[in-house]
Design a protein around this motif. Structure first.
Motif, PDB file in Angstrom:
ATOM      1  N   ARG A   1     110.409 -23.151  -5.441  1.00  0.00           N
ATOM      2  CA  ARG A   1     108.965 -23.446  -5.445  1.00  0.00           C
ATOM      3  C   ARG A   1     108.248 -22.460  -6.363  1.00  0.00           C
ATOM      4  O   ARG A   1     107.399 -22.849  -7.161  1.00  0.00           O
ATOM      5  CB  ARG A   1     108.431 -23.363  -4.022  1.00  0.00           C
ATOM      6  N   ARG A   2     108.601 -21.197  -6.264  1.00  0.00           N
ATOM      7  CA  ARG A   2     107.995 -20.147  -7.090  1.00  0.00           C
ATOM      8  C   ARG A   2     108.286 -20.383  -8.580  1.00  0.00           C
ATOM      9  O   ARG A   2     107.406 -20.268  -9.421  1.00  0.00           O
ATOM     10  CB  ARG A   2     108.552 -18.789  -6.635  1.00  0.00           C
ATOM     11  N   ILE A   3     109.517 -20.732  -8.893  1.00  0.00           N
ATOM     12  CA  ILE A   3     109.929 -20.911 -10.292  1.00  0.00           C
ATOM     13  C   ILE A   3     109.307 -22.163 -10.898  1.00  0.00           C
ATOM     14  O   ILE A   3     108.832 -22.131 -12.032  1.00  0.00           O
ATOM     15  CB  ILE A   3     111.469 -20.973 -10.396  1.00  0.00           C
TER      16      ILE A   3
ATOM     17  N   LEU B   1     120.783 -15.286  -9.480  1.00  0.00           N
ATOM     18  CA  LEU B   1     120.592 -16.708  -9.227  1.00  0.00           C
ATOM     19  C   LEU B   1     119.198 -17.131  -9.663  1.00  0.00           C
ATOM     20  O   LEU B   1     119.029 -18.157 -10.329  1.00  0.00           O
ATOM     21  CB  LEU B   1     120.796 -17.037  -7.747  1.00  0.00           C
ATOM     22  N   GLU B   2     118.205 -16.344  -9.319  1.00  0.00           N
ATOM     23  CA  GLU B   2     116.832 -16.674  -9.688  1.00  0.00           C
ATOM     24  C   GLU B   2     116.673 -16.735 -11.208  1.00  0.00           C
ATOM     25  O   GLU B   2     116.016 -17.632 -11.736  1.00  0.00           O
ATOM     26  CB  GLU B   2     115.858 -15.671  -9.076  1.00  0.00           C
ATOM     27  N   GLU B   3     117.298 -15.820 -11.918  1.00  0.00           N
ATOM     28  CA  GLU B   3     117.224 -15.818 -13.386  1.00  0.00           C
ATOM     29  C   GLU B   3     117.910 -17.059 -13.967  1.00  0.00           C
ATOM     30  O   GLU B   3     117.401 -17.673 -14.904  1.00  0.00           O
ATOM     31  CB  GLU B   3     117.858 -14.542 -13.949  1.00  0.00           C
ATOM     32  N   ILE B   4     119.043 -17.446 -13.404  1.00  0.00           N
ATOM     33  CA  ILE B   4     119.741 -18.654 -13.870  1.00  0.00           C
ATOM     34  C   ILE B   4     118.866 -19.883 -13.651  1.00  0.00           C
ATOM     35  O   ILE B   4     118.695 -20.704 -14.553  1.00  0.00           O
ATOM     36  CB  ILE B   4     121.108 -18.803 -13.165  1.00  0.00           C
ATOM     37  N   VAL B   5     118.288 -20.010 -12.470  1.00  0.00           N
ATOM     38  CA  VAL B   5     117.442 -21.168 -12.173  1.00  0.00           C
ATOM     39  C   VAL B   5     116.200 -21.153 -13.066  1.00  0.00           C
ATOM     40  O   VAL B   5     115.811 -22.183 -13.616  1.00  0.00           O
ATOM     41  CB  VAL B   5     117.074 -21.232 -10.674  1.00  0.00           C
ATOM     42  N   ARG B   6     115.590 -19.992 -13.256  1.00  0.00           N
ATOM     43  CA  ARG B   6     114.398 -19.886 -14.103  1.00  0.00           C
ATOM     44  C   ARG B   6     114.718 -20.316 -15.541  1.00  0.00           C
ATOM     45  O   ARG B   6     113.995 -21.119 -16.135  1.00  0.00           O
ATOM     46  CB  ARG B   6     113.851 -18.459 -14.102  1.00  0.00           C
ATOM     47  N   CYS B   7     115.804 -19.820 -16.092  1.00  0.00           N
ATOM     48  CA  CYS B   7     116.204 -20.191 -17.459  1.00  0.00           C
ATOM     49  C   CYS B   7     116.541 -21.673 -17.549  1.00  0.00           C
ATOM     50  O   CYS B   7     116.203 -22.339 -18.532  1.00  0.00           O
ATOM     51  CB  CYS B   7     117.395 -19.356 -17.921  1.00  0.00           C
ATOM     52  N   SER B   8     117.197 -22.212 -16.539  1.00  0.00           N
ATOM     53  CA  SER B   8     117.534 -23.631 -16.499  1.00  0.00           C
ATOM     54  C   SER B   8     116.269 -24.479 -16.537  1.00  0.00           C
ATOM     55  O   SER B   8     116.166 -25.438 -17.307  1.00  0.00           O
ATOM     56  CB  SER B   8     118.337 -23.932 -15.231  1.00  0.00           C
TER      57      SER B   8
END
Length: 140
Positions: free
Chosen positions: A37-39, A122-129
């Motif tokens: 939700r944040r990303i 994980l958060e960085e991977i999802v953000r970049c994705s």
């Protein structure tokens, strides 16, 4: 030809997650909901019976028909938490090495529990994705 079966539904995400067992997996789901939700700045939506999706993009599938799909999402499967990283993992090599215990499919990241991985990675991977997907499929 058949239409895509996995579509947004009216099922409430909160009810779906409340039914997830065991409790530890349910808590991991809530943590993932808040991160995504944040990303994405999007509210979670149920796609089909078991995918919690965030945002959408439209692509042309193999039948040359446009289809909608979540930009990111997850599913608490029996064996693993499945996190959908739509562009795949080829650009994430160094991050994947630091992530922790996981396996992957084409666009699926499989983890047993959040405690097995570095959640900031994980958060960085999802953000970049999400950034890659929004660049490739801009909102009209």
């Amino acid at each position: 030809m058949s239409d895509l079966k996995t579509r947004p539904t009216d099922q409430k995400v909160s009810q779906f997650i409340q039914a997830v067992e065991p409790e530890s997996k349910r808590q991991d789901c809530w943590t993932i909901v808040e991160m995504m939700r944040r990303i994405t700045c999007a509210e979670p939506v149920m796609w089909g019976a078991s995918i919690v999706g965030f945002g959408t993009y439209t692509y042309v599938n193999t039948t040359k028909k446009p289809a909608d799909w979540p930009i990111t999402g997850f599913s608490p499967r029996k064996a693993n938490l499945t996190i959908y990283v739509m562009p795949g993992f080829t650009r994430f090599g160094p991050l994947m090495e630091k992530l922790g215990k996981h396996t992957t499919g084409k666009s699926c990241l499989y983890i047993k529990k959040l405690g097995d991985i570095d959640q900031s990675i994980l958060e960085e991977i999802v953000r970049c994705s999400v950034e890659q997907m929004r660049a490739k499929y801009p909102t009209k």
